[in-house]
Motif scaffolding. Structure first.
Motif, PDB file in Angstrom:
ATOM      1  N   SER A  80     -15.750  -3.035  -2.596  1.00 61.38           N
ATOM      2  CA  SER A  80     -16.498  -2.391  -3.698  1.00 61.38           C
ATOM      3  C   SER A  80     -15.584  -1.550  -4.452  1.00 61.38           C
ATOM      4  O   SER A  80     -15.752  -1.608  -5.508  1.00 61.38           O
ATOM      5  CB  SER A  80     -17.768  -2.051  -3.261  1.00 61.38           C
ATOM      6  N   LEU A  81     -15.139  -0.752  -3.886  1.00 63.62           N
ATOM      7  CA  LEU A  81     -14.224   0.193  -4.676  1.00 63.62           C
ATOM      8  C   LEU A  81     -12.978  -0.530  -5.349  1.00 63.62           C
ATOM      9  O   LEU A  81     -12.947   0.173  -6.666  1.00 63.62           O
ATOM     10  CB  LEU A  81     -13.712   1.389  -3.509  1.00 63.62           C
ATOM     11  N   ARG A  82     -12.410  -1.291  -4.844  1.00 63.12           N
ATOM     12  CA  ARG A  82     -11.416  -2.101  -5.670  1.00 63.12           C
ATOM     13  C   ARG A  82     -12.124  -2.768  -6.782  1.00 63.12           C
ATOM     14  O   ARG A  82     -11.364  -2.665  -7.945  1.00 63.12           O
ATOM     15  CB  ARG A  82     -10.849  -3.161  -4.660  1.00 63.12           C
ATOM     16  N   LEU A  83     -13.137  -3.260  -6.635  1.00 64.23           N
ATOM     17  CA  LEU A  83     -13.911  -3.976  -8.000  1.00 64.23           C
ATOM     18  C   LEU A  83     -14.255  -2.894  -8.786  1.00 64.23           C
ATOM     19  O   LEU A  83     -14.447  -3.424 -10.170  1.00 64.23           O
ATOM     20  CB  LEU A  83     -15.297  -4.660  -7.501  1.00 64.23           C
ATOM     21  N   SER A  84     -14.276  -1.619  -8.619  1.00 61.00           N
ATOM     22  CA  SER A  84     -14.621  -0.595  -9.611  1.00 61.00           C
ATOM     23  C   SER A  84     -13.376   0.118 -10.041  1.00 61.00           C
ATOM     24  O   SER A  84     -13.423   0.799 -10.979  1.00 61.00           O
ATOM     25  CB  SER A  84     -15.210   0.571  -8.704  1.00 61.00           C
ATOM     26  N   TYR A  89      -4.672   2.308  -2.616  1.00 62.42           N
ATOM     27  CA  TYR A  89      -4.473   3.386  -1.430  1.00 62.42           C
ATOM     28  C   TYR A  89      -5.678   4.416  -1.645  1.00 62.42           C
ATOM     29  O   TYR A  89      -6.103   4.988  -0.735  1.00 62.42           O
ATOM     30  CB  TYR A  89      -3.271   4.071  -1.654  1.00 62.42           C
ATOM     31  N   LYS A  90      -6.050   4.917  -2.849  1.00 63.59           N
ATOM     32  CA  LYS A  90      -7.150   5.676  -3.109  1.00 63.59           C
ATOM     33  C   LYS A  90      -8.525   5.072  -2.724  1.00 63.59           C
ATOM     34  O   LYS A  90      -9.059   5.692  -2.103  1.00 63.59           O
ATOM     35  CB  LYS A  90      -7.258   6.114  -4.589  1.00 63.59           C
ATOM     36  N   ALA A  91      -8.694   3.719  -2.858  1.00 66.10           N
ATOM     37  CA  ALA A  91      -9.761   2.963  -2.346  1.00 66.10           C
ATOM     38  C   ALA A  91      -9.847   3.107  -0.779  1.00 66.10           C
ATOM     39  O   ALA A  91     -10.816   3.236  -0.131  1.00 66.10           O
ATOM     40  CB  ALA A  91      -9.889   1.751  -2.962  1.00 66.10           C
ATOM     41  N   GLY A  92      -8.544   2.872  -0.312  1.00 61.11           N
ATOM     42  CA  GLY A  92      -8.537   2.867   1.282  1.00 61.11           C
ATOM     43  C   GLY A  92      -9.120   4.097   1.911  1.00 61.11           C
ATOM     44  O   GLY A  92      -9.790   4.276   2.660  1.00 61.11           O
ATOM     45  N   GLY A  93      -8.302   5.170   1.160  1.00 58.09           N
ATOM     46  CA  GLY A  93      -8.560   6.500   1.765  1.00 58.09           C
ATOM     47  C   GLY A  93     -10.403   6.909   1.572  1.00 58.09           C
ATOM     48  O   GLY A  93     -10.975   7.318   2.446  1.00 58.09           O
ATOM     49  N   TYR A 137      -7.611  -5.383   4.901  1.00 55.99           N
ATOM     50  CA  TYR A 137      -8.016  -5.923   3.586  1.00 55.99           C
ATOM     51  C   TYR A 137      -6.800  -5.547   2.683  1.00 55.99           C
ATOM     52  O   TYR A 137      -6.634  -6.253   1.748  1.00 55.99           O
ATOM     53  CB  TYR A 137      -9.179  -5.134   2.858  1.00 55.99           C
ATOM     54  N   VAL A 138      -6.370  -4.185   2.895  1.00 55.99           N
ATOM     55  CA  VAL A 138      -5.090  -3.945   1.997  1.00 55.99           C
ATOM     56  C   VAL A 138      -3.894  -4.653   2.048  1.00 55.99           C
ATOM     57  O   VAL A 138      -3.211  -5.208   1.374  1.00 55.99           O
ATOM     58  CB  VAL A 138      -4.717  -2.384   2.330  1.00 55.99           C
ATOM     59  N   VAL A 139      -3.615  -5.100   3.560  1.00 52.72           N
ATOM     60  CA  VAL A 139      -2.433  -5.912   3.819  1.00 52.72           C
ATOM     61  C   VAL A 139      -2.721  -7.137   3.009  1.00 52.72           C
ATOM     62  O   VAL A 139      -1.687  -7.781   2.629  1.00 52.72           O
ATOM     63  CB  VAL A 139      -2.329  -5.950   5.330  1.00 52.72           C
ATOM     64  N   VAL A 140      -3.559  -8.010   3.248  1.00 48.17           N
ATOM     65  CA  VAL A 140      -4.075  -9.182   2.683  1.00 48.17           C
ATOM     66  C   VAL A 140      -4.091  -9.165   1.359  1.00 48.17           C
ATOM     67  O   VAL A 140      -3.325  -9.921   0.389  1.00 48.17           O
ATOM     68  CB  VAL A 140      -5.221  -9.595   2.970  1.00 48.17           C
ATOM     69  N   LEU A 141      -4.440  -8.013   0.505  1.00 46.34           N
ATOM     70  CA  LEU A 141      -4.454  -7.710  -0.929  1.00 46.34           C
ATOM     71  C   LEU A 141      -2.858  -7.910  -1.182  1.00 46.34           C
ATOM     72  O   LEU A 141      -2.527  -8.316  -2.456  1.00 46.34           O
ATOM     73  CB  LEU A 141      -5.115  -6.714  -1.322  1.00 46.34           C
TER      74      LEU A 141
END
Length: 148
Positions: A80-84, A89-93, A137-141
């Motif tokens: 959701s945060l990435r789609l925003s 990295y910010k989205a992950g934190g 998610y981050v690794v796959v992205l």
């Protein structure tokens, strides 16, 4: 539209977590014993001479449920945060922060449910699950961006 669906999925998943946490201890235990019995039955079909005792496995299933349900929450929140438009990295934190806060609030909520209580260990398990989900998610992205 994807953003709306994504945030709706986060809220629905949080509602599911709330629903499970709102069950009194005896109902929650019956549910997890039922899940454990299904797992034992499946394992016994594959390995008929296994010697599993449902009571011993039930605690393991309950703690893994904490991990898994928050792993999914972590994936949903970071998506959701990435789609925003927030970078990964910010989205992950931020996603981890949101999940940890929700894990804490979930345990505090259980203080008001008959037979339940708050456990720091469960917050740690929930947080670890969220962290793994976010990391995957981050690794796959990242991998898809490099390969794509």
């Amino acid at each position: 539209m994807n953003k709306l669906i994504s945030y709706t999925a986060v809220l629905l998943w949080m509602a599911l977590i709330f629903y499970f946490s709102h069950q009194p201890a005896n109902e929650s235990n019956e549910l997890s014993i039922g899940v454990t019995e299904v797992i034992v039955s499946a394992v016994e079909k594959v390995a008929p001479h296994s010697d599993f005792i449902v009571g011993n496995l039930n605690h393991f299933v309950r703690k893994n449920a904490h991990f898994f349900i928050f792993l999914v929450l972590g994936v949903l929140v970071i998506r959701s945060l990435r789609l925003s438009g927030i970078d990964r990295y910010k989205a992950g934190g931020l996603a981890l922060f949101i999940c940890i806060l929700y894990a804490i609030s979930d345990e505090l909520h259980q203080l008001f449910v008959p037979g339940r209580g708050a456990q720091v260990r469960d917050v740690l398990i929930d947080s670890a699950g969220a962290f793994v989900g976010i990391l995957v998610y981050v690794v796959v992205l990242f991998r898809n961006r490099v390969d794509g």
